[in-house]
Design a protein around this motif. Structure first.
Motif, PDB file in Angstrom:
ATOM      1  N   SER A 197       0.913  -1.465   0.023  1.00  0.00           N
ATOM      2  CA  SER A 197       0.056   0.193  -0.066  1.00  0.00           C
ATOM      3  C   SER A 197       0.761   1.111  -0.222  1.00  0.00           C
ATOM      4  CB  SER A 197      -0.821  -0.008   1.187  1.00  0.00           C
ATOM      5  OG  SER A 197      -1.754   0.963   1.346  1.00  0.00           O
ATOM      6  N   ASP A 198       1.968   1.161   0.677  1.00  0.00           N
ATOM      7  CA  ASP A 198       2.845   2.298   0.850  1.00  0.00           C
ATOM      8  C   ASP A 198       3.508   2.566  -0.701  1.00  0.00           C
ATOM      9  OD1 ASP A 198       2.307   2.731   3.445  1.00  0.00           O
ATOM     10  OD2 ASP A 198       4.069   1.728   4.096  1.00  0.00           O
ATOM     11  N   ILE A 199       3.923   1.444  -1.358  1.00  0.00           N
ATOM     12  CA  ILE A 199       4.549   1.476  -2.608  1.00  0.00           C
ATOM     13  C   ILE A 199       3.402   1.982  -3.428  1.00  0.00           C
ATOM     14  CG2 ILE A 199       5.331   0.043  -4.373  1.00  0.00           C
ATOM     15  CD1 ILE A 199       6.710  -1.581  -2.400  1.00  0.00           C
ATOM     16  N   ASN A 200       2.304   1.821  -3.359  1.00  0.00           N
ATOM     17  CA  ASN A 200       1.127   2.112  -4.452  1.00  0.00           C
ATOM     18  C   ASN A 200       0.885   3.454  -4.199  1.00  0.00           C
ATOM     19  OD1 ASN A 200      -0.705   1.427  -6.402  1.00  0.00           O
ATOM     20  ND2 ASN A 200      -2.253   1.704  -4.972  1.00  0.00           N
ATOM     21  N   SER A 201       0.914   3.957  -2.916  1.00  0.00           N
ATOM     22  CA  SER A 201       0.616   5.427  -2.473  1.00  0.00           C
ATOM     23  C   SER A 201       1.810   6.188  -3.273  1.00  0.00           C
ATOM     24  CB  SER A 201       0.792   5.712  -1.148  1.00  0.00           C
ATOM     25  OG  SER A 201       2.004   5.471  -0.404  1.00  0.00           O
ATOM     26  N   GLU A 202       2.829   6.048  -3.669  1.00  0.00           N
ATOM     27  CA  GLU A 202       3.994   6.690  -4.320  1.00  0.00           C
ATOM     28  C   GLU A 202       4.347   6.196  -5.601  1.00  0.00           C
ATOM     29  OE1 GLU A 202       6.793   8.977  -1.648  1.00  0.00           O
ATOM     30  OE2 GLU A 202       6.223   7.386  -0.308  1.00  0.00           O
ATOM     31  N   PRO A 203       3.314   5.944  -6.684  1.00  0.00           N
ATOM     32  CA  PRO A 203       3.799   5.450  -7.836  1.00  0.00           C
ATOM     33  C   PRO A 203       4.776   5.584  -8.740  1.00  0.00           C
ATOM     34  CG  PRO A 203       1.686   6.688  -8.101  1.00  0.00           C
ATOM     35  CD  PRO A 203       2.116   6.725  -6.659  1.00  0.00           C
ATOM     36  N   GLN A 210       6.345  -1.745  -8.390  1.00  0.00           N
ATOM     37  CA  GLN A 210       4.749  -1.900  -8.237  1.00  0.00           C
ATOM     38  C   GLN A 210       4.532  -3.355  -8.633  1.00  0.00           C
ATOM     39  OE1 GLN A 210       2.883   1.859  -9.830  1.00  0.00           O
ATOM     40  NE2 GLN A 210       1.780   1.918  -8.180  1.00  0.00           N
ATOM     41  N   GLU A 211       4.655  -3.701  -9.859  1.00  0.00           N
ATOM     42  CA  GLU A 211       4.125  -4.775 -10.365  1.00  0.00           C
ATOM     43  C   GLU A 211       4.340  -6.099  -9.693  1.00  0.00           C
ATOM     44  OE1 GLU A 211       4.069  -7.090 -14.405  1.00  0.00           O
ATOM     45  OE2 GLU A 211       4.944  -5.393 -14.754  1.00  0.00           O
ATOM     46  N   ASN A 212       5.829  -5.832  -9.386  1.00  0.00           N
ATOM     47  CA  ASN A 212       6.199  -7.331  -8.237  1.00  0.00           C
ATOM     48  C   ASN A 212       5.683  -7.205  -7.020  1.00  0.00           C
ATOM     49  OD1 ASN A 212       8.004  -9.404  -8.172  1.00  0.00           O
ATOM     50  ND2 ASN A 212       9.268  -8.373  -6.856  1.00  0.00           N
ATOM     51  N   ALA A 213       5.463  -5.983  -6.513  1.00  0.00           N
ATOM     52  CA  ALA A 213       4.965  -5.998  -5.160  1.00  0.00           C
ATOM     53  C   ALA A 213       3.505  -6.568  -5.089  1.00  0.00           C
ATOM     54  CB  ALA A 213       4.856  -4.276  -4.690  1.00  0.00           C
ATOM     55  N   PHE A 214       2.764  -6.202  -6.144  1.00  0.00           N
ATOM     56  CA  PHE A 214       1.374  -6.572  -6.099  1.00  0.00           C
ATOM     57  C   PHE A 214       1.402  -8.284  -6.372  1.00  0.00           C
ATOM     58  CE2 PHE A 214      -0.031  -2.395  -6.736  1.00  0.00           C
ATOM     59  CZ  PHE A 214      -1.008  -2.389  -5.840  1.00  0.00           C
ATOM     60  N   PRO A 312       7.185 -19.087  -9.258  1.00  0.00           N
ATOM     61  CA  PRO A 312       6.605 -17.668  -9.085  1.00  0.00           C
ATOM     62  C   PRO A 312       7.234 -16.835  -7.892  1.00  0.00           C
ATOM     63  CG  PRO A 312       4.883 -18.904  -9.546  1.00  0.00           C
ATOM     64  CD  PRO A 312       5.980 -19.814  -9.131  1.00  0.00           C
ATOM     65  N   CYS A 313       7.153 -17.352  -6.741  1.00  0.00           N
ATOM     66  CA  CYS A 313       7.712 -16.788  -5.420  1.00  0.00           C
ATOM     67  C   CYS A 313       9.131 -16.758  -5.295  1.00  0.00           C
ATOM     68  CB  CYS A 313       7.281 -17.645  -4.152  1.00  0.00           C
ATOM     69  SG  CYS A 313       5.510 -17.695  -3.550  1.00  0.00           S
ATOM     70  N   TYR A 314       9.868 -17.666  -5.906  1.00  0.00           N
ATOM     71  CA  TYR A 314      11.310 -17.540  -6.138  1.00  0.00           C
ATOM     72  C   TYR A 314      11.831 -16.532  -7.221  1.00  0.00           C
ATOM     73  CZ  TYR A 314      16.109 -18.909  -6.855  1.00  0.00           C
ATOM     74  OH  TYR A 314      17.621 -18.889  -6.801  1.00  0.00           O
ATOM     75  N   GLN A 315      11.069 -16.402  -8.257  1.00  0.00           N
ATOM     76  CA  GLN A 315      11.491 -15.570  -9.033  1.00  0.00           C
ATOM     77  C   GLN A 315      11.100 -13.901  -8.392  1.00  0.00           C
ATOM     78  OE1 GLN A 315       9.001 -16.637 -12.304  1.00  0.00           O
ATOM     79  NE2 GLN A 315      10.669 -18.201 -13.152  1.00  0.00           N
ATOM     80  N   ALA A 316       9.845 -13.743  -7.952  1.00  0.00           N
ATOM     81  CA  ALA A 316       9.238 -12.518  -7.204  1.00  0.00           C
ATOM     82  C   ALA A 316      10.347 -11.948  -6.239  1.00  0.00           C
ATOM     83  CB  ALA A 316       7.800 -12.719  -6.813  1.00  0.00           C
ATOM     84  N   LEU A 317      10.604 -12.854  -5.290  1.00  0.00           N
ATOM     85  CA  LEU A 317      11.526 -12.618  -4.240  1.00  0.00           C
ATOM     86  C   LEU A 317      12.869 -12.255  -4.733  1.00  0.00           C
ATOM     87  CD1 LEU A 317      10.814 -15.285  -1.506  1.00  0.00           C
ATOM     88  CD2 LEU A 317      10.347 -12.941  -1.347  1.00  0.00           C
ATOM     89  N   ALA A 318      13.544 -12.851  -5.974  1.00  0.00           N
ATOM     90  CA  ALA A 318      14.635 -12.498  -6.607  1.00  0.00           C
ATOM     91  C   ALA A 318      14.605 -10.959  -7.006  1.00  0.00           C
ATOM     92  CB  ALA A 318      14.964 -13.399  -7.666  1.00  0.00           C
ATOM     93  N   GLN A 319      13.311 -10.492  -7.651  1.00  0.00           N
ATOM     94  CA  GLN A 319      13.344  -9.270  -8.301  1.00  0.00           C
ATOM     95  C   GLN A 319      12.680  -7.940  -6.889  1.00  0.00           C
ATOM     96  OE1 GLN A 319      10.551  -9.388 -11.415  1.00  0.00           O
ATOM     97  NE2 GLN A 319      11.295 -11.170 -11.997  1.00  0.00           N
ATOM     98  N   ALA A 320      12.527  -8.491  -5.826  1.00  0.00           N
ATOM     99  CA  ALA A 320      12.211  -7.395  -4.972  1.00  0.00           C
ATOM    100  C   ALA A 320      13.372  -6.571  -4.393  1.00  0.00           C
ATOM    101  CB  ALA A 320      11.693  -8.340  -3.487  1.00  0.00           C
TER     102      ALA A 320
END
Length: 320
Positions: A197-203, A210-214, A312-320
């Protein structure tokens, strides 16, 4: 602790400078200072905007309220609207409380031209104190980052899955240990949701995340849903110690939980090898179509859905 230091700082400034209307600094700092960085930033912007508009309107309001009765009606209306908007729109509530304050000063015979700069300056001092406190005193933006909250949430899911598997194997219900682990899992999910939500509040600032957070938020809640669905069968398992399917199912489930817990630590090759091993074992465990025990198919299906989220979790965590 942070709010206590804010109050102490405000009171020290007011006492040291002998400010007649210094309580405006204290009230501003208390109302603006929020538990997290993004909420405080939003309050700062709304407080300043509401105060400036309130000062403009409040300074000219006495020209249109020449009698005591009209001033009293304006005070009543602005106070009522302040309480109405206090939890709905903070900038509007600030606008109305400023109008109420200036109308009250006019009714009491104070010089409004002297109060205008004081109100603005005190507001700016108050928001500056709150901003500084949230930014440098135990700042949440240092640890509520996407990578930290996501990794912690996924690890919490692994602990939840392992506990569910243990109860499926040995029996168990909604005891204290289960409720504690489930609550911790949902609390970590809520922290991840707050971070997103914090990330989305400052796009503009977090456009790359943003995309990876969601995606991480969606994967985490999917995992919790699959694990909770698996836990719904804890009290329905029969022949726990005699079923060959369950004898192979539980170790495989433990392997899935271990991999889920170690996602952030594994290099791509090691992760791919372990995931392939789990997929192969899961294919071999697949119940036959003529299997008379429907629970086998249900348990296998839930573990399959959990396994499908690993990559998908592994890939998303690697991009976080």
């Amino acid at each position: 602790m942070r709010l206590s230091l804010v109050v102490l700082t405000c009171c020290t400034i007011v006492a040291a400078l002998h400010l007649e209307l210094g309580y405006w600094i204290l009230l501003t700092a208390i109302f603006v200072c929020q538990p997290n960085y993004s909420a405080t930033k939003s309050r700062v912007n709304q407080r300043v905007l509401g105060t400036i508009l309130g000062v403009i309107i409040g300074s000219v309001a006495p020209l249109f309220t020449p009698t005591v009765a009209t001033k009293l009606w304006l005070i009543i209306a602005s106070t009522t609207l302040f309480f109405y908007y206090r939890n709905r729109k903070y900038s509007i509530s600030t606008l109305f409380i400023t109008i109420q304050a200036f109308t009250s000063f006019s009714l009491a015979g104070y010089d409004l031209t002297a109060a205008i700069p004081l109100r603005i300056i005190d507001t700016l001092i108050g928001v500056a104190i709150s901003w500084t406190a949230v930014t440098y005193l135990w700042p949440d933006w240092r640890y509520l980052t996407l990578d930290n909250t996501a990794r912690t949430a996924i690890k919490s899911d692994a602990v939840y899955l392992r506990h569910i598997l243990g109860q499926l194997q040995h029996g168990g219900g909604d005891d204290l240990a289960y409720r504690s682990i489930r609550r911790q899992t949902h609390e970590q999910a809520a922290l991840l949701g707050s971070t997103v939500s914090d990330i989305n509040s400052e796009p503009h600032k977090y456009a790359a995340q943003q995309e990876n957070a969601f995606r991480l938020l969606n994967l985490n809640y999917s995992l919790i849903g699959y694990i909770s669905a698996l836990g719904a069968y804890r009290s329905q398992i029969e022949n726990r110690g005699e079923d060959p399917f369950l004898a192979r199912y539980y170790p495989l489930g433990e392997n899935v939980a271990d991999l889920l817990e170690q996602l952030e630590q594994l290099p791509p090759d090691a992760f791919a090898a372990r995931l392939q091993h789990i997929r192969t074992a899961l294919d071999q465990l697949r119940p036959r179509e003529d299997d008379p025990d429907l629970q086998h198919s249900i348990l296998w299906q839930q573990l399959l859905m959990i396994t499908r989220t690993l990559e998908p979790c592994y890939q998303a965590l690697a991009q976080a």
